[in-house]
Design a protein around this motif. Structure first.
Motif, PDB file in Angstrom:
ATOM      1  N   THR A 101       0.765  -1.078  -0.047  1.00  0.00           N
ATOM      2  CA  THR A 101      -0.114   0.134  -0.051  1.00  0.00           C
ATOM      3  C   THR A 101       0.716   1.152  -0.065  1.00  0.00           C
ATOM      4  O   THR A 101       0.206   2.340   0.070  1.00  0.00           O
ATOM      5  N   TYR A 103       3.361   4.400  -1.361  1.00  0.00           N
ATOM      6  CA  TYR A 103       3.280   5.046  -2.520  1.00  0.00           C
ATOM      7  C   TYR A 103       4.111   4.670  -3.583  1.00  0.00           C
ATOM      8  O   TYR A 103       3.918   4.467  -4.815  1.00  0.00           O
ATOM      9  N   SER A 114       5.089   3.810  -8.908  1.00  0.00           N
ATOM     10  CA  SER A 114       4.655   4.526  -7.895  1.00  0.00           C
ATOM     11  C   SER A 114       3.366   5.201  -8.506  1.00  0.00           C
ATOM     12  O   SER A 114       3.032   5.214  -9.783  1.00  0.00           O
ATOM     13  N   LYS A 115       2.673   5.828  -7.812  1.00  0.00           N
ATOM     14  CA  LYS A 115       1.514   6.716  -8.100  1.00  0.00           C
ATOM     15  C   LYS A 115       1.972   7.945  -8.934  1.00  0.00           C
ATOM     16  O   LYS A 115       2.933   8.361  -8.726  1.00  0.00           O
ATOM     17  N   TYR A 116       1.047   8.582  -9.577  1.00  0.00           N
ATOM     18  CA  TYR A 116       1.537   9.771 -10.588  1.00  0.00           C
ATOM     19  C   TYR A 116       0.785  10.889  -9.388  1.00  0.00           C
ATOM     20  O   TYR A 116      -0.406  10.874  -9.152  1.00  0.00           O
ATOM     21  N   ARG A 117       1.499  11.891  -9.260  1.00  0.00           N
ATOM     22  CA  ARG A 117       1.205  13.049  -8.289  1.00  0.00           C
ATOM     23  C   ARG A 117       1.333  14.345  -9.152  1.00  0.00           C
ATOM     24  O   ARG A 117       2.310  14.628  -9.868  1.00  0.00           O
ATOM     25  N   GLU A 131      -3.366  13.008  -6.689  1.00  0.00           N
ATOM     26  CA  GLU A 131      -2.833  11.611  -7.025  1.00  0.00           C
ATOM     27  C   GLU A 131      -3.764  10.879  -7.834  1.00  0.00           C
ATOM     28  O   GLU A 131      -5.023  10.596  -7.729  1.00  0.00           O
ATOM     29  N   TYR A 132      -2.910  10.234  -8.876  1.00  0.00           N
ATOM     30  CA  TYR A 132      -3.669   9.064  -9.812  1.00  0.00           C
ATOM     31  C   TYR A 132      -3.045   7.935  -9.833  1.00  0.00           C
ATOM     32  O   TYR A 132      -1.912   7.563  -9.320  1.00  0.00           O
ATOM     33  N   GLU A 133      -4.030   7.026  -9.791  1.00  0.00           N
ATOM     34  CA  GLU A 133      -3.576   5.683  -9.724  1.00  0.00           C
ATOM     35  C   GLU A 133      -2.479   5.314 -10.852  1.00  0.00           C
ATOM     36  O   GLU A 133      -2.771   5.528 -12.043  1.00  0.00           O
ATOM     37  N   ASN A 134      -1.840   4.331 -10.716  1.00  0.00           N
ATOM     38  CA  ASN A 134      -0.765   3.838 -11.932  1.00  0.00           C
ATOM     39  C   ASN A 134      -1.243   2.252 -12.045  1.00  0.00           C
ATOM     40  O   ASN A 134      -0.874   1.504 -11.146  1.00  0.00           O
ATOM     41  N   ARG A 137       1.584  -0.094 -11.171  1.00  0.00           N
ATOM     42  CA  ARG A 137       1.657  -0.083  -9.730  1.00  0.00           C
ATOM     43  C   ARG A 137       0.600  -1.032  -9.210  1.00  0.00           C
ATOM     44  O   ARG A 137       1.139  -1.784  -8.147  1.00  0.00           O
ATOM     45  N   ASN A 138      -0.348  -0.957  -9.579  1.00  0.00           N
ATOM     46  CA  ASN A 138      -1.553  -1.961  -9.047  1.00  0.00           C
ATOM     47  C   ASN A 138      -1.288  -3.307  -9.209  1.00  0.00           C
ATOM     48  O   ASN A 138      -1.476  -4.156  -8.236  1.00  0.00           O
TER      49      ASN A 138
END
Length: 487
Positions: A101, A103, A114-117, A131-134, A137-138
């Protein structure tokens, strides 16, 4: 002679095996457990090399039945050991999911992601970090979760196979609805028309979605008639959720399970505490009396905040009856914003030949101000120009100075927080100066202005005197009226 020595040697080995048989047996158990739980070395040659390397070659631990003691250990430490009776406790403890969980996720096989910010300007909240999901990354998170669940299953297998005769498992739950919900999942699995009657007993997907040993164990045990009867006895409301077909359980009834017996007990906290002996209760009371002074301790400064801003000290004093300043009649809605802008400009002021027109333009070019903020500070600039022509500005320019220095100070009762606008050392003297953008009139008396900020400046002077070990002079500079007050 050689034959006699050979016979003696074999006899000595035989006697040694009798003496150390228990230890050797424990060593073998440890080796078998290591081989079973080691997924990293899947080929015999690799595992033999691993063992020959000397890693984890400490002797297996012997559990003595004659020690008349209870041994506490982690599941990892119990590998290779067996006991007549084993208690597996705290099964409601949640699995650690921190690795999946965070970053930034890293996985040896799948890489790093990583997530995109991104900062976005909004009308309501200003500049907001979004913050956007990648997707990749998932995917890494799912891989890490799969490995974590696999490892938890291996750990649970070790725990369940340590007992020789009796295994007692305990857990704490908030209420009976937890069991009713689990029973509903079990029944949903049993009534699924897509599942073959003699296929898997428990859906793999259902198991992998729960996050503690307790849910795993209960989803399995609820299918056993003994546990089913116990549950219906303790929780009648669970009965409709335990109407199972049991068609997939026939293969579980074999010689190895014929003697297996299960029993479930559910006890409330009140029932458990009522079993504590009277002596233990008295011992607990005696311990309480020993530390009663700590329980009854009252903080002597209960009516004071533990931490307070130095400016609030002055505000509290004002409420107690200090004479208030006379303000200009016009309202300034953006007074707080202006104060922040002015302090930002003065923070970047080099106190040299640079004029404020050049400084403000440069800060605007570097993105320090928005267009509206630039207009606001530009309208106020003539007050800054007056400050630049003042004697104190010229003294600061020839001094060693420190700008916008934060501090935390304990005065014996409270922790005081604040920021020195500017501290400067000229010759052998130390000064502290605080800028004020208060929209005041020039008719305020010198004493009124002194009293308005006396507590704040006295606190500054007290802190700096202890720091520099010499008296400190404190001043307030009112930019609005181009006045400097010594406090």
């Amino acid at each position: 002679m050689i034959k006699a020595n050979s016979e003696a040697s074999r006899y000595q080995d035989f006697v040694s095996s009798l003496i150390n048989g228990e230890q050797r047996s424990s060593n073998i158990d440890t080796l078998v457990e290591l081989a079973r739980s080691s997924d990293e070395y899947r080929y015999l040659e690799d595992f033999v090399d691993f063992v020959d390397s000397g890693v984890q070659k400490s002797p297996g631990k012997i559990a003595s039945d004659e020690s008349n003691a209870v041994e506490f250990m982690t599941i990892h430490k119990s590998k290779g050991l067996q006991f007549k009776v084993v208690f597996l406790s705290n099964m409601q403890h949640k699995f650690n999911t921190a690795d999946e969980t965070s970053y930034i996720l890293m996985d040896q096989a799948n890489g790093i992601a990583s997530k995109y910010r991104q900062f976005r300007e909004t009308d309501e909240f200003g500049n907001v970090l979004v913050e956007y999901e990648n997707p990749y990354r998932n995917l890494i998170g799912k891989a890490i979760h799969k490995e974590a669940i696999d490892e938890e299953m291996r750990i649970l297998y070790v725990a369940l196979t340590r007992a020789e005769k009796k295994l007692v498992m305990t857990a704490v739950i908030d209420d009976e609805t937890r069991l009713i919900d689990l029973a509903a999942k079990v029944q949903a699995n049993e009534s699924d028309p897509n599942r073959a009657s003699n296929n898997t007993v428990i859906f793999n997907n259902h198991l992998r979605k729960v996050n503690c040993f307790f849910d795993w164990i209960m989803m399995a045990l609820m299918r056993h008639p003994d546990i089913e009867n116990d549950l219906k006895s303790y929780i009648p409301a669970i009965t409709p959720n335990l109407d199972l077909r049991r068609t997939g359980f026939k293969k579980l009834n074999n010689e190895e399970t014929a003697l297996a017996r299960f029993h479930l007990e559910i006890k409330s906290l009140t029932e458990i505490t009522s079993t504590i002996s009277q002596k233990q209760t008295l011992d607990a009371i005696d311990q309480y009396h020993q530390v009663q002074d700590y329980y009854n301790y009252v903080y002597p400064y209960q009516d004071k905040e533990r931490s307070i801003a130095v400016t609030k000290l002055q505000a509290l004093a004002d409420e107690a009856g200090f004479e208030h300043l006379e303000s200009q009649s016009s309202r300034r809605e953006d007074a707080l914003s202006l104060g922040t802008l002015v302090h930002n400009v003065l923070y970047y002021c080099p106190f040299d030949e640079t004029d404020f027109t050049t400084l403000i333009a440069r800060l605007k070019d570097e993105g320090m101000f928005t267009d509206d903020e630039y207009q606001l500070i530009h309208q106020y600039q003539h007050h800054l120009d007056d400050f630049r022509e003042s004697d104190v500005y010229k003294i600061i320019a020839k001094s060693t100075f420190y700008k916008e220095k934060p501090f935390r100070y304990f005065n014996g009762e409270q922790v005081i927080n604040g920021i020195f606008d500017i501290v400067f050392i000229h010759g052998d003297d130390v000064y502290v100066l605080d800028y004020k953008t208060d929209h005041i009139t020039s008719s305020n008396s010198y004493k009124t202005l002194q009293d308005k900020h006396r507590i704040q400046l006295e606190t500054y002077k007290e802190i700096l005197t202890k720091q520099f070990h010499k008296p400190v002079k404190g001043y307030v500079y009112y930019l609005e009226t181009n006045q400097m007050i010594e406090v």
